[in-house]
Scaffold this motif. Structure first.
Motif, mmCIF file in Angstrom:
data_model
loop_
_atom_site.group_PDB
_atom_site.id
_atom_site.type_symbol
_atom_site.label_atom_id
_atom_site.label_comp_id
_atom_site.label_asym_id
_atom_site.label_seq_id
_atom_site.Cartn_x
_atom_site.Cartn_y
_atom_site.Cartn_z
ATOM 1 N N LEU A 114 -4.382 11.965 0.963
ATOM 2 C CA LEU A 114 -4.271 11.845 -0.735
ATOM 3 C C LEU A 114 -3.126 11.322 -0.680
ATOM 4 O O LEU A 114 -1.946 11.297 -0.235
ATOM 5 C CB LEU A 114 -4.174 13.547 -1.073
ATOM 6 N N CYS A 115 -3.273 10.139 -1.793
ATOM 7 C CA CYS A 115 -2.088 9.480 -2.070
ATOM 8 C C CYS A 115 -1.718 9.801 -3.446
ATOM 9 O O CYS A 115 -2.407 9.530 -4.410
ATOM 10 C CB CYS A 115 -2.154 7.790 -1.769
ATOM 11 N N ARG A 116 -0.397 10.190 -3.865
ATOM 12 C CA ARG A 116 -0.280 10.738 -5.218
ATOM 13 C C ARG A 116 0.446 9.658 -6.091
ATOM 14 O O ARG A 116 0.408 9.756 -7.155
ATOM 15 C CB ARG A 116 0.683 11.820 -5.242
ATOM 16 N N CYS A 117 0.984 8.423 -5.308
ATOM 17 C CA CYS A 117 1.736 7.616 -6.307
ATOM 18 C C CYS A 117 1.214 6.196 -6.143
ATOM 19 O O CYS A 117 1.406 5.420 -7.128
ATOM 20 C CB CYS A 117 3.166 7.611 -6.083
ATOM 21 N N THR A 118 0.857 5.730 -5.162
ATOM 22 C CA THR A 118 0.425 4.292 -4.864
ATOM 23 C C THR A 118 -0.931 4.100 -5.668
ATOM 24 O O THR A 118 -0.958 2.738 -6.245
ATOM 25 C CB THR A 118 0.376 3.788 -3.490
ATOM 26 N N GLY A 119 -1.853 4.699 -5.465
ATOM 27 C CA GLY A 119 -3.254 4.623 -6.142
ATOM 28 C C GLY A 119 -3.993 3.761 -4.972
ATOM 29 O O GLY A 119 -3.410 3.279 -4.065
ATOM 30 N N GLY B 121 0.787 -1.118 0.020
ATOM 31 C CA GLY B 121 -0.095 -0.166 -0.053
ATOM 32 C C GLY B 121 0.778 1.295 -0.188
ATOM 33 O O GLY B 121 0.298 2.195 0.321
ATOM 34 N N ALA B 122 2.007 1.083 -0.145
ATOM 35 C CA ALA B 122 2.885 2.475 -0.133
ATOM 36 C C ALA B 122 3.934 2.419 -1.121
ATOM 37 O O ALA B 122 4.620 1.370 -1.331
ATOM 38 C CB ALA B 122 3.722 2.585 1.255
ATOM 39 N N GLN B 123 4.293 3.480 -1.713
ATOM 40 C CA GLN B 123 5.340 3.578 -2.845
ATOM 41 C C GLN B 123 6.517 4.633 -2.254
ATOM 42 O O GLN B 123 7.217 4.243 -1.440
ATOM 43 C CB GLN B 123 5.036 3.868 -4.268
ATOM 44 N N CYS B 124 6.057 5.684 -2.516
ATOM 45 C CA CYS B 124 7.343 6.926 -1.714
ATOM 46 C C CYS B 124 6.968 6.894 -0.348
ATOM 47 O O CYS B 124 7.893 7.233 0.415
ATOM 48 C CB CYS B 124 6.776 8.121 -2.327
ATOM 49 N N GLY B 125 5.873 6.791 0.016
ATOM 50 C CA GLY B 125 5.425 6.385 1.532
ATOM 51 C C GLY B 125 5.258 7.865 2.168
ATOM 52 O O GLY B 125 5.158 8.052 3.462
ATOM 53 N N TYR B 126 5.150 8.787 1.622
ATOM 54 C CA TYR B 126 4.909 10.393 2.101
ATOM 55 C C TYR B 126 3.633 10.230 2.904
ATOM 56 O O TYR B 126 3.375 11.110 3.938
ATOM 57 C CB TYR B 126 5.129 11.430 1.146
ATOM 58 N N CYS B 127 2.435 9.875 2.116
ATOM 59 C CA CYS B 127 1.128 9.684 2.726
ATOM 60 C C CYS B 127 0.948 8.712 3.680
ATOM 61 O O CYS B 127 0.121 8.719 4.334
ATOM 62 C CB CYS B 127 0.100 9.703 1.442
ATOM 63 N N THR B 128 1.786 7.701 3.692
ATOM 64 C CA THR B 128 1.343 6.609 4.421
ATOM 65 C C THR B 128 1.202 6.661 6.055
ATOM 66 O O THR B 128 0.278 6.102 6.403
ATOM 67 C CB THR B 128 2.868 5.373 4.308
HETATM 68 S S1 FES Z 1 2.879 6.512 -1.263
HETATM 69 FE FE1 FES Z 1 3.534 8.236 -2.415
HETATM 70 S S2 FES Z 1 1.988 9.613 -2.020
HETATM 71 FE FE2 FES Z 1 1.120 7.946 -1.376
#
Ligand code: FES
Ligand SMILES: Cc1cc2nc3c(=O)[nH]c(=O)nc-3n(C[C@H](O)[C@H](O)[C@H](O)COP(=O)(O)OP(=O)(O)OC[C@H]3O[C@@H](n4cnc5c(N)ncnc54)[C@H](O)[C@@H]3O)c2cc1C
Ligand code: FES
Length: 494
Positions: free
Chosen positions: A154-159, A113-120
């Motif tokens: 808001l998650c910008r990259c994982t979807g 559930g996480a890519q860049c992890g900023y929203c996590t």
């Molecule tokens: S994991 Fe990148 S903004 Fe959600």
């Protein structure tokens, strides 16, 4: 005045903090990251819009309808520390226990559930709130519900698909609740003790006015302070203004500890909504008598904003697109204002707005409660915004009406977003009486709208677009009345 303290008392992840001077004036997110060493909480938009800064907060002074003290999610980036005196805060760092990830964290890992992890961190907080609220049963944790709990994140990259799957992975997972871990009887009673004391602190700033903050713990203390500073309820408006550098004042009075402001009662057909009720509490309170408006609160902001922002703040902020005001106008609500020494004044909301952001309230008065008479009218509430969730209205509309033998016997109608203030459309109200809701009525309403409205153009829509929306909403409402009456006829024929 009661005994006074010069600092804030707050529990963060089970540890008590005494916070003084300029640190107490910081936003909670800044305090967590730069003073408490808890950098898991992120700051991205600093406007309450993205949820990266979400934390859980339990107010120990929130005695509405005898509800137990419980956690709710809020945005820490727009919340001043001083507004949380006596609260218990849990951040993302405390979700895991005994060196094991929490169920939410583990599910996010399992579902990628996480890519860049900023929203996590914010997502994990909102999902922990979901688990805490629902107990994690299969009936409660379903994708549509998980989406509602995540409207403020808001998650910008994982979807969102893996994140929703992570939510659904929480069904029936057993673990000790956060309430059991952090809202122990001794924690709650220590912090509750703190809410019984008034707080005053101030500090100097080179070349600027000194800051002064009052946090009264009782109505009596508050009355002695009115007029000394700007009142703060949930800070969801003021916190954004402050972060944008638009807040001129340097003196503030926090209303968070005044128990009387939390009262919601119905007496002799009059609903009295205390000014301290947050939007989620207002939604709950109005569900029986004004279900259409209560349901419309689903599209108000996000859970994090609804958990702390108040209807009172919405009224006083006086935005022409405030979602609460058209509804109060058509139901002829009154505002109970109290001045220094507790002097009362009742003002019909129709007389309260005097121009763009101009209200009929003195600087030493407070909005104490909203008085809303029950009625048997049918209600409709519409909001058009650029996206469905977490958006301010381009235009909104509230209608209260009654049809007798197919013609209007009563109509009150108010728009927001079409003038300097929310506006009652008396020209439509008077032309409707004795008329059927039909195509001719819609055409006459459109003419009345052409004559009465001159909306502004701004980022949310041009004047022309708003005019079109106003007319289309009337048409939508009339079509809905028609569909409803056809449905009633069909049901009667079955
Ligand atoms: S994991 Fe990148 S903004 Fe959600
Ligand atoms: C991300 C986000 C989304 C939002 N979405 C919506 C939305 O969908 N619809 C909408 O209408 N609004 C929305 N808002 C605006 C805001 O959340 C609401 O207006 C909210 O109701 C403000 O309440 P508050 O308690 O936070 O007010 P505060 O920020 O504490 O105060 C707002 C104003 O009211 C005054 N005030 C507060 N309490 C009192 C009182 N008891 N007596 C006298 N004066 C008082 C303050 O001095 C200030 O002038 C949104 C805001 C954010 C940040
Ligand atoms: S940082 Fe975006 S909501 Fe707080």
């Amino acid at each position: 005045m009661k005994m006074s303290r010069d600092h804030i008392i707050l529990s963060i992840n089970g540890r008590q903090h005494e916070i003084r001077g300029e640190h107490a004036f910081m936003n909670l997110s800044e305090y967590l990251r730069y003073q408490a060493g808890l950098a898991g909480t992120k700051i991205v938009c600093a406007e309450g819009d993205c949820g990266a800064c979400s934390v859980l907060v339990a107010k120990t002074s929130d005695p509405i309808r005898d509800q137990p003290v419980k956690f709710k999610s809020i945005n820490s980036c727009i919340q001043p520390v001083f507004n949380l005196d006596g609260c218990i805060v849990v951040t993302v760092e405390a979700l895991a226990s005994a060196k094991e990830l929490s169920a939410v964290q583990q599910s996010m890992v399992d579902q990628q559930g996480a890519q860049c992890g900023y929203c996590t961190p914010g997502i994990c907080i909102s999902l922990s709130y979901l688990k805490e609220q629902t107990g994690g049963t299969a009936e409660e944790i379903i994708p549509s519900k998980a989406k509602n709990f995540l409207t403020g994140n808001l998650c910008r990259c994982t979807g969102y698909e893996p994140i929703i799957k992570a939510a659904c992975g929480l069904v029936d997972v057993k673990e000790s609740s956060l309430s059991k871990r952090f809202l122990t009887a001794s924690q709650v009673s220590t912090l509750k003790g703190a809410t019984q004391t008034d707080v005053y602190f101030g500090f100097n700033r080179p070349g600027l006015e000194p800051i002064e903050v009052w946090i009264p713990s009782s109505k009596e203390s508050l009355f002695g302070m009115l007029g000394k500073g700007r009142l703060i309820s949930g800070a969801t408006d003021l916190g954004v203004q402050r972060n944008k550098g638009r807040l001129g004042e340097s003196r503030f009075i926090s209303l968070q500890k005044i128990a009387e402001l939390k009262q919601a009662v119905v007496t002799n057909g009059l609903l009295r909504i205390g000014a301290g009720l947050t939007w989620d509490q207002v939604q709950d309170f109005l569900q029986d008598d004004f279900s259409d408006f209560a349901d419309s609160i689903n599209l108000f902001a996000s859970p994090q904003i609804k958990h702390i922002g108040t209807l009172a703040g919405n009224i006083i902020n006086a935005s022409p697109i405030a979602d609460g005001v058209p509804f109060l106008l058509v139901n002829e609500a009154e505002l109970l204002l109290l001045g220094s020494g507790g002097k009362e004044r009742r003002v019909p909301i129709s007389d309260f707005y005097q121009g763009y952001k101009k209200i009929g309230m003195a600087s030493d008065e407070i909005l104490w409660a909203v008085l809303l008479p029950k009625n048997k009218l049918k209600q409709r509430v519409y909001k058009v915004s650029q996206r469905k969730d977490l958006d301010i209205a381009t235009i909104n509309l509230a209608i209260a009406y009654e049809l007798k033998e197919g013609v209007f016997s009563h109509l009150k109608l108010a728009f927001g977003g079409v003038a300097e203030t929310s506006l009652r459309m008396t020209s439509i109200e008077s032309l409707a009486l004795g008329r059927k809701p039909d195509a001719l009525f819609v055409a006459d309403c459109a003419k009345a709208i052409d004559l009465a409205l001159r909306p502004l153009s701004d980022v949310r829509g041009s004047s022309k677009y708003r005019m079109l929306l106003a007319k289309n909403l009337i048409q939508k409402w009339v079509v809905e009345i028609d569909l409803e009456s056809q449905q009633n006829v069909n049901e009667a024929n079955v």
